[in-house]
Design an enzyme around this catalytic site. Structure first.
Site, PDB file in Angstrom:
ATOM      1  N   GLU A  13       0.836  -1.204   0.000  1.00 33.41           N
ATOM      2  CA  GLU A  13       0.000   0.000   0.000  1.00 33.41           C
ATOM      3  C   GLU A  13       0.869   1.251   0.000  1.00 33.41           C
ATOM      4  O   GLU A  13       2.089   1.200   0.087  1.00 33.41           O
ATOM      5  CB  GLU A  13      -0.891   0.026   1.249  1.00 33.41           C
ATOM      6  CG  GLU A  13      -2.357  -0.311   1.002  1.00 33.41           C
ATOM      7  CD  GLU A  13      -3.126   0.819   0.331  1.00 33.41           C
ATOM      8  OE1 GLU A  13      -2.504   1.803  -0.126  1.00 33.41           O
ATOM      9  OE2 GLU A  13      -4.359   0.712   0.245  1.00 33.41           O
ATOM     10  N   ASN A 142      -9.630   5.553   2.818  1.00 34.12           N
ATOM     11  CA  ASN A 142      -8.704   5.094   1.784  1.00 34.12           C
ATOM     12  C   ASN A 142      -8.158   6.264   0.973  1.00 34.12           C
ATOM     13  O   ASN A 142      -7.647   7.219   1.518  1.00 34.12           O
ATOM     14  CB  ASN A 142      -9.369   4.021   0.918  1.00 34.12           C
ATOM     15  CG  ASN A 142      -8.599   2.719   0.950  1.00 34.12           C
ATOM     16  OD1 ASN A 142      -7.382   2.718   0.797  1.00 34.12           O
ATOM     17  ND2 ASN A 142      -9.286   1.612   1.170  1.00 34.12           N
ATOM     18  N   ASP A 190     -10.108   1.805  -3.858  1.00 35.06           N
ATOM     19  CA  ASP A 190      -9.062   1.753  -2.845  1.00 35.06           C
ATOM     20  C   ASP A 190      -8.256   3.052  -2.919  1.00 35.06           C
ATOM     21  O   ASP A 190      -8.820   4.132  -2.868  1.00 35.06           O
ATOM     22  CB  ASP A 190      -8.201   0.501  -3.050  1.00 35.06           C
ATOM     23  CG  ASP A 190      -7.506   0.038  -1.786  1.00 35.06           C
ATOM     24  OD1 ASP A 190      -6.913   0.872  -1.093  1.00 35.06           O
ATOM     25  OD2 ASP A 190      -7.525  -1.176  -1.489  1.00 35.06           O
TER      26      ASP A 190
END
Length: 281
Positions: A13, A142, A190
């Site tokens: 991420e 997110n 996301d």
């Protein structure tokens, strides 16, 4: 889309291009690893933070700022000299997820609690070190990004199934006028990034790719990724012309179908990005 680092990350991420060293910083959330990838040499190094790390950003005075399971921290680029600025345990049992530094010296990050029940929040860390709760009632905080003129902020609360837009004041960081920018009907939205033309790129968890939207919310294109769980994206490299994409392996029932899940991917989409911000505190 090519594999530039076959990292096999559990939950890759938070990619961000660090212009100071011309490297891509990113995190593997679950094992708490903060990575430094040099595309010029192909070398990837990391340090272990000791708890889950949701995101990383540069600090203008040197080093990094991190949002983790227990709060917001600063540290040197190698992970030494750690200092917790704010303990955040809201919601109890939750953790920080995605976040980003803006071009005006602020750091934004939000929390989540499995399975995303609306108990989380979204925060802004100002240059003076003060922490402000911007939103409550969040499911899974997110992706974040800003239009080139700074007047619009884009935000993903994943379980809402889309991207929202706010009117944003670059001088104060104040947000008003929340509205739906785009509904996402392929997987779950996301992380995101905004290119120099104002195009909004959204990573698709369980969606095998990315979507690009025009500034008025129209779907402009799709980029396929050979991984089901695409988590985030960021522009980097010379001229910020390379789009880097992170992905995850966590929870996969068919890992043999996607051997490069958890990799860092890259492509040249034909448009450049905007420089990443740095926290000014």
């Amino acid at each position: 889309m090519e594999v530039v680092l076959d990292a096999r990350a559990t939950l890759g991420e938070g990619p961000v291009w660090d212009q100071r060293e011309h490297v891509l910083r990113w995190v593997d959330i679950i094992p708490g690893l903060v990575h430094r990838f040099d595309p010029g040499t192909g070398e990837d190094t990391c340090f272990e933070f000791g708890e889950r790390v949701g995101t990383v950003a540069a600090r203008a005075s040197g080093g990094l700022v991190l949002a983790t399971a227990t709060g917001i921290w600063t540290c040197a680029a190698d992970g030494s000299g750690r200092r917790r600025l704010h303990e955040v345990t809201d919601p109890p049992g939750g953790r920080f997820n995605d976040g980003k530094a803006d071009p005006w010296g602020r750091f934004w990050a939000g929390t989540m609690l499995e399975p995303g029940d609306g108990a989380a929040a979204f925060y802004r860390l100002d240059q003076d070190g003060s922490l402000h709760t911007v939103l409550t009632g969040v499911s899974v905080s997110n992706g974040i990004g800003w239009s080139p003129d700074g007047r619009t902020m884009y935000y993903v609360d994943t379980r809402t199934g889309g991207v929202d837009a706010f009117d944003h004041d670059p001088g104060t960081g104040a947000l008003t006028g929340r509205r739906r920018f785009a509904d996402v009907d392929r997987g779950w939205p996301d992380g995101l990034t905004v290119d120099a033309e104002g195009g909004v790129w959204v990573a698709l968890w369980d969606g095998w790719g990315l979507l690009r939207y025009t500034p008025d919310g129209r779907l402009a294109g799709t980029v396929e990724v050979p991984a089901r769980r695409v988590t985030s994206c960021a522009f980097g490299g010379p001229g910020l012309s390379t789009l880097y994409v992170t992905s995850a392996r966590v929870g996969l029932s068919d890992p043999d179908r996607q051997p490069h899940a958890g990799a860092v991917f890259a492509c040249e989409p034909g448009v450049s990005g905007q420089p990443a911000g740095a926290w000014g505190g």
